[in-house]
Design an enzyme around this catalytic site. Structure first.
Site, PDB file in Angstrom:
ATOM      1  N   CYS A   1      -3.837   7.159   5.402  1.00  0.00           N
ATOM      2  CA  CYS A   1      -3.796   6.884   3.968  1.00  0.00           C
ATOM      3  C   CYS A   1      -5.121   7.173   3.285  1.00  0.00           C
ATOM      4  O   CYS A   1      -5.188   7.234   2.053  1.00  0.00           O
ATOM      5  CB  CYS A   1      -3.386   5.434   3.718  1.00  0.00           C
ATOM      6  SG  CYS A   1      -4.397   4.235   4.595  1.00  0.00           S
TER       7      CYS A   1
ATOM      8  N   GLU B   1       0.873  -1.177   0.000  1.00  0.00           N
ATOM      9  CA  GLU B   1       0.000   0.000   0.000  1.00  0.00           C
ATOM     10  C   GLU B   1       0.902   1.216   0.000  1.00  0.00           C
ATOM     11  O   GLU B   1       1.648   1.454   0.953  1.00  0.00           O
ATOM     12  CB  GLU B   1      -0.904  -0.001   1.227  1.00  0.00           C
ATOM     13  CG  GLU B   1      -1.871   1.173   1.242  1.00  0.00           C
ATOM     14  CD  GLU B   1      -2.625   1.271   2.561  1.00  0.00           C
ATOM     15  OE1 GLU B   1      -2.720   2.402   3.084  1.00  0.00           O
ATOM     16  OE2 GLU B   1      -3.097   0.240   3.062  1.00  0.00           O
TER      17      GLU B   1
END
Length: 481
Positions: free
Chosen positions: A245, A208
């Site tokens: 995020c 990620e």
């Protein structure tokens, strides 16, 4: 270290044992996390609870056994395409998994976080590279995990923690490592992904790498609830100092929105918040300076990055605004993720929403999330076109909400097209995360005494088995009429 032969119920017991250990150690873990990260007690208590819930969720996944995806095709001499052998397929754990912990979720994406939980649930031993932002917490959490392993009757070698980055890179190249998971910066993630792909025996790398998470507000939504949009947006940008995020990095508002002063005032009212560690502080300060120095950017809330009395860097929210044409022209400077409390408001022409849809398709090839705010009952062609474009570019598409806060639940998708993640068809949150660490294998005409327990006719593990009986192929297609 082999968990392959452990039954689903035994794996469930291990995960519940880890959850019990973490819950019982909250009074030790939370103060240590506060000291190292600067995050608030309430935030960390909620995150520890989330981590425990996540472990228990995967315990239930194990106990149900569906993740093994057992399929049994009985031998069929009358199969429509010619005689069929006995075929039995299920999912095996891929093998040892190397996990790189994240900085911003010291529980939920760290030592005992989702990657560890899903890998153990799959039956994979785990070697975890602790994050330098909270090393003492990592060591303490690992101690609790090892205690749970002993109580569950598993060898402590099932789970190891390392702290040296060079050692982790050497392990990534080690042929015994079968998969790796990473949450962190785009630069480091790309380097590690390249190592994983460049091995003599390449392995899957589930990285990620960051996301800017665009939010689009229609004119109807703006007219309906402008104040709620202002407060919700500022809260999403400034929460945990924007070190999430899923923070919304771009807010698209119709030209003439009239919210500049309200947005600025709301952001200015947010006190500064500690940044997780100096590496993040330096990166954020550099990114913020680049955005503020970009031609055509106007400042709504200047914010700041400063050193607090405790010596820790702190940040207050920064909001800027540009027109859509300016964003297209200055994309090389403005489009990169700012990991901290900074976001960009973008004005678009409400009379030419097709230009907005076209620009979003061009500017955002991949993100973890995208959000659409619409008026009640709003449903027209350009809105449907916007949804069609966004769903191709994100892993989670929200309506009338904010992307921060990732629910730990079976249907969650936390992963999107590159550059958000390196493996867009997977997720790091939700029950589907276990699929990253499994691989299917079929046994053909295997003697019963050599079959794995999940594939045996007596089914000692009591897992779901999908069977295709002899003769079924003669009726294929009859149920679709």
């Amino acid at each position: 270290m082999d968990l392959t032969e452990t039954s689903p119920s035994e794996r469930a017991g291990l995960l519940n044992a880890i959850a019990d250990e973490l819950s019982g150690a909250a009074d030790e873990l939370i103060p240590q996390a506060m000291a190292e990260t600067g995050l608030a007690e309430a935030r960390l208590a909620g995150e520890l609870k989330r981590t425990v819930v996540q472990l228990r969720m995967f315990a239930d996944v194990c106990a149900e056994g569906e993740f093994l995806d057992v399929r049994i095709d009985e031998a069929d001499p009358g199969f429509v395409l010619g005689p069929r052998p006995d075929l039995r397929r299920f999912n095996l754990p891929v093998g040892p998994v190397l996990v790189f912990a994240a900085s911003n979720f010291p529980f939920a994406f760290s030592v005992a976080g989702g990657d560890t939980a899903s890998a153990l649930a799959a039956g994979c031993p785990v070697i975890l590279k602790a994050h330098p932002g909270h090393p003492r917490l990592s060591a303490l959490t690992a101690e609790k995990v090892r205690s749970a392993l002993v109580k569950a009757g598993r060898p402590v070698e099932t789970f190891e923690v390392i702290f040296d980055q060079n050692a982790a890179v050497r392990l990534l190249r080690d042929d015994r490592i079968a998969a790796a998971a990473f949450t962190g910066s785009f630069k480091v993630g790309r380097l590690l992904a390249g190592i994983a792909a460049g091995r003599e025996r390449p392995i899957p790398f589930y990285g990620e790498l960051g996301s800017v998470n665009p939010v689009v507000v229609t004119p109807g939504a703006l007219a309906e609830r402008a104040d709620a949009i202002v407060s919700g947006f500022v809260a999403a940008v400034s929460g945990s100092a924007g070190q999430l995020c899923t923070k919304p990095g771009f807010l698209f508002l119709p030209e003439g929105h009239g919210l500049a002063q309200r947005l600025g005032s709301a952001a200015d009212a947010v006190p500064s918040h500690p940044l997780l560690y100096e590496g993040i502080a330096a990166g954020y300060a550099e990114r913020r300076a680049a955005v503020l120095a970009t031609r055509s950017v106007s400042v709504l809330a200047e914010g700041a990055v400063e050193t607090g009395p405790d010596g820790r860097s702190r940040a207050a929210p920064t909001l800027v605004e540009v027109g859509l044409d300016d964003l297209l022209e200055q994309r090389s400077t403005l489009l990169d993720e700012a990991f901290g409390p900074l976001s960009i408001v973008v004005r678009y022409d409400p009379d030419r929403p097709d230009l907005l849809v076209e620009a979003i398709g061009e500017l955002f090839p991949g993100a973890l999330t995208a959000t659409v705010h619409r008026a009640a009952g709003e449903n027209h062609a350009w809105l449907r076109g916007l949804v069609a474009v966004l769903r191709e570019r994100v892993g989670r598409l929200l309506f009338d909400g904010w992307p921060t806060g990732v629910a730990v639940t079976p249907a969650m998708q936390h992963g999107g097209p590159y550059p958000a993640t390196t493996a867009p068809a997977t997720t790091s949150v939700g029950t589907a995360a276990i699929q990253r660490f499994l691989r299917p294998v079929t046994f053909q005409n295997c003697p019963p005494e050599l079959l794995p327990a999940a594939l045996r006719d007596d089914n000692p593990w009591r897992v779901p088995q999908r069977r295709a009986a002899a003769g079924d192929s003669l009726n294929w297609g009859s149920h679709s009429a």
